[in-house]
Design a protein around this motif. Structure first.
Motif, PDB file in Angstrom:
ATOM      1  N   TYR A 199      35.309  44.149  47.386  1.00 24.33           N
ATOM      2  CA  TYR A 199      34.717  42.848  47.753  1.00 24.33           C
ATOM      3  C   TYR A 199      35.117  41.876  46.657  1.00 24.33           C
ATOM      4  CZ  TYR A 199      31.106  39.270  48.411  1.00 24.33           C
ATOM      5  OH  TYR A 199      30.440  38.084  48.590  1.00 24.33           O
ATOM      6  N   VAL A 200      36.152  41.080  46.926  1.00 26.20           N
ATOM      7  CA  VAL A 200      36.767  40.274  45.861  1.00 26.20           C
ATOM      8  C   VAL A 200      36.997  38.818  46.293  1.00 26.20           C
ATOM      9  CG1 VAL A 200      37.803  42.209  44.639  1.00 26.20           C
ATOM     10  CG2 VAL A 200      39.058  41.181  46.525  1.00 26.20           C
ATOM     11  N   PRO A 201      35.950  38.118  46.733  1.00 25.51           N
ATOM     12  CA  PRO A 201      36.172  36.752  47.205  1.00 25.51           C
ATOM     13  C   PRO A 201      36.557  35.784  46.090  1.00 25.51           C
ATOM     14  CG  PRO A 201      33.825  37.264  47.142  1.00 25.51           C
ATOM     15  CD  PRO A 201      34.549  38.533  46.843  1.00 25.51           C
ATOM     16  N   TYR A 202      36.372  36.152  44.835  1.00 24.72           N
ATOM     17  CA  TYR A 202      36.608  35.216  43.724  1.00 24.72           C
ATOM     18  C   TYR A 202      37.960  35.428  43.056  1.00 24.72           C
ATOM     19  CZ  TYR A 202      31.841  34.827  45.040  1.00 24.72           C
ATOM     20  OH  TYR A 202      30.714  34.672  45.820  1.00 24.72           O
ATOM     21  N   SER A 203      38.299  36.662  42.776  1.00 24.35           N
ATOM     22  CA  SER A 203      39.584  36.903  42.100  1.00 24.35           C
ATOM     23  C   SER A 203      40.692  37.292  43.077  1.00 24.35           C
ATOM     24  CB  SER A 203      39.438  38.032  41.065  1.00 24.35           C
ATOM     25  OG  SER A 203      39.336  39.286  41.715  1.00 24.35           O
ATOM     26  N   ASN A 204      40.320  37.788  44.249  1.00 23.70           N
ATOM     27  CA  ASN A 204      41.298  38.353  45.194  1.00 23.70           C
ATOM     28  C   ASN A 204      42.060  39.525  44.597  1.00 23.70           C
ATOM     29  OD1 ASN A 204      40.815  36.695  47.465  1.00 23.70           O
ATOM     30  ND2 ASN A 204      41.919  35.037  46.428  1.00 23.70           N
ATOM     31  N   GLY A 236      35.540  54.566  43.769  1.00 29.21           N
ATOM     32  CA  GLY A 236      34.795  53.312  43.791  1.00 29.21           C
ATOM     33  C   GLY A 236      35.744  52.135  43.894  1.00 29.21           C
ATOM     34  N   CYS A 237      35.182  50.987  44.281  1.00 26.37           N
ATOM     35  CA  CYS A 237      35.954  49.749  44.357  1.00 26.37           C
ATOM     36  C   CYS A 237      35.197  48.665  43.602  1.00 26.37           C
ATOM     37  CB  CYS A 237      36.166  49.334  45.806  1.00 26.37           C
ATOM     38  SG  CYS A 237      34.638  49.028  46.708  1.00 26.37           S
ATOM     39  N   ASN A 238      35.896  47.587  43.273  1.00 22.53           N
ATOM     40  CA  ASN A 238      35.204  46.492  42.595  1.00 22.53           C
ATOM     41  C   ASN A 238      34.400  45.666  43.601  1.00 22.53           C
ATOM     42  OD1 ASN A 238      37.801  45.637  43.450  1.00 22.53           O
ATOM     43  ND2 ASN A 238      37.889  44.016  41.944  1.00 22.53           N
ATOM     44  N   ILE A 239      33.262  45.180  43.121  1.00 23.60           N
ATOM     45  CA  ILE A 239      32.324  44.430  43.955  1.00 23.60           C
ATOM     46  C   ILE A 239      31.940  43.179  43.164  1.00 23.60           C
ATOM     47  CG2 ILE A 239      30.117  44.519  45.174  1.00 23.60           C
ATOM     48  CD1 ILE A 239      30.353  47.677  44.867  1.00 23.60           C
ATOM     49  N   GLU A 240      32.529  42.052  43.578  1.00 24.49           N
ATOM     50  CA  GLU A 240      32.322  40.826  42.790  1.00 24.49           C
ATOM     51  C   GLU A 240      31.016  40.133  43.170  1.00 24.49           C
ATOM     52  OE1 GLU A 240      36.045  38.656  43.022  1.00 24.49           O
ATOM     53  OE2 GLU A 240      36.948  40.073  41.599  1.00 24.49           O
ATOM     54  N   ASN A 241      30.705  39.105  42.399  1.00 26.60           N
ATOM     55  CA  ASN A 241      29.445  38.392  42.577  1.00 26.60           C
ATOM     56  C   ASN A 241      29.665  36.922  42.245  1.00 26.60           C
ATOM     57  OD1 ASN A 241      26.596  37.422  41.735  1.00 26.60           O
ATOM     58  ND2 ASN A 241      26.236  39.447  42.606  1.00 26.60           N
ATOM     59  N   ALA A 242      28.966  36.047  42.944  1.00 27.75           N
ATOM     60  CA  ALA A 242      29.075  34.610  42.672  1.00 27.75           C
ATOM     61  C   ALA A 242      28.702  34.305  41.226  1.00 27.75           C
ATOM     62  CB  ALA A 242      28.185  33.831  43.634  1.00 27.75           C
ATOM     63  N   ALA A 243      27.807  35.099  40.660  1.00 28.87           N
ATOM     64  CA  ALA A 243      27.558  35.047  39.217  1.00 28.87           C
ATOM     65  C   ALA A 243      28.584  36.002  38.603  1.00 28.87           C
ATOM     66  CB  ALA A 243      26.139  35.487  38.908  1.00 28.87           C
ATOM     67  N   TYR A 244      29.730  35.462  38.206  1.00 28.58           N
ATOM     68  CA  TYR A 244      30.915  36.287  37.934  1.00 28.58           C
ATOM     69  C   TYR A 244      30.645  37.499  37.028  1.00 28.58           C
ATOM     70  CZ  TYR A 244      33.521  32.211  39.705  1.00 28.58           C
ATOM     71  OH  TYR A 244      34.003  31.174  40.467  1.00 28.58           O
TER      72      TYR A 244
END
Ligand code: THU
Length: 137
Positions: free
Chosen positions: A22-27, A44-52
């Protein structure tokens, strides 16, 4: 399983996990996978957050699976990453995640990198660890 079979198997698990990042910020999608001392494969995979800064690296969610499926230690680890739409490459874990691997390493954790297979001491020499919290000399 010998290493010639193991690394492709772990690589496939890491790449499968990467697909779920889930990488809407860094792609930048990352997938991590490891064999445990007990013979399980965790990933596992990376899971981004609006609070980076709250972003979970792939290694974090992999360690979550390690514990959620019974705990244990890591014997072999691999990680792939890449921008969405590009071919993922082997990456070496970020500094924070080297610390995670150090904490949960088995007796001889092997880490596959673009420069070959290395031990945790090569990625995190003189690590801070549980020994620092002990009162024993
Ligand atoms: N990332 C990881 O998941 N693991 C690493 O070892 C390096 C960085 C993620 C965090 C963020 O979502 C993206 O890669 C770009 O830094």
């Amino acid at each position: 399983m010998d290493e010639s079979e193991l690394w492709p198997r772990l690589g496939a698990a890491a790449l499968a996990a990467l697909e779920n990042a889930y990488v809407p910020y860094s792609n930048f999608r990352v997938g991590a996978a490891a064999l445990t001392g007990e013979g399980r494969v965790v990933s596992g995979c990376n899971i981004e957050n609006a609070a980076y800064g709250v972003t979970l690296c792939a290694e974090c969610s992999m360690v979550g699976e390690l514990f959620a499926t019974g705990g244990g230690t890591l014997s072999h680890f691999v990680c792939y990453g890449g921008l969405q739409g590009e071919t993922a490459q082997l990456i070496t874990p970020c500094g924070r995640c080297r610390q995670l691997l150090y904490e949960h390493r088995g007796p001889d954790l092997r880490i596959k990198t673009a420069n070959g297979v290395v031990g945790i001491d090569q990625l995190l020499p003189d690590a801070f660890g549980p020994h620092n919290l002990s009162r024993q000399p």
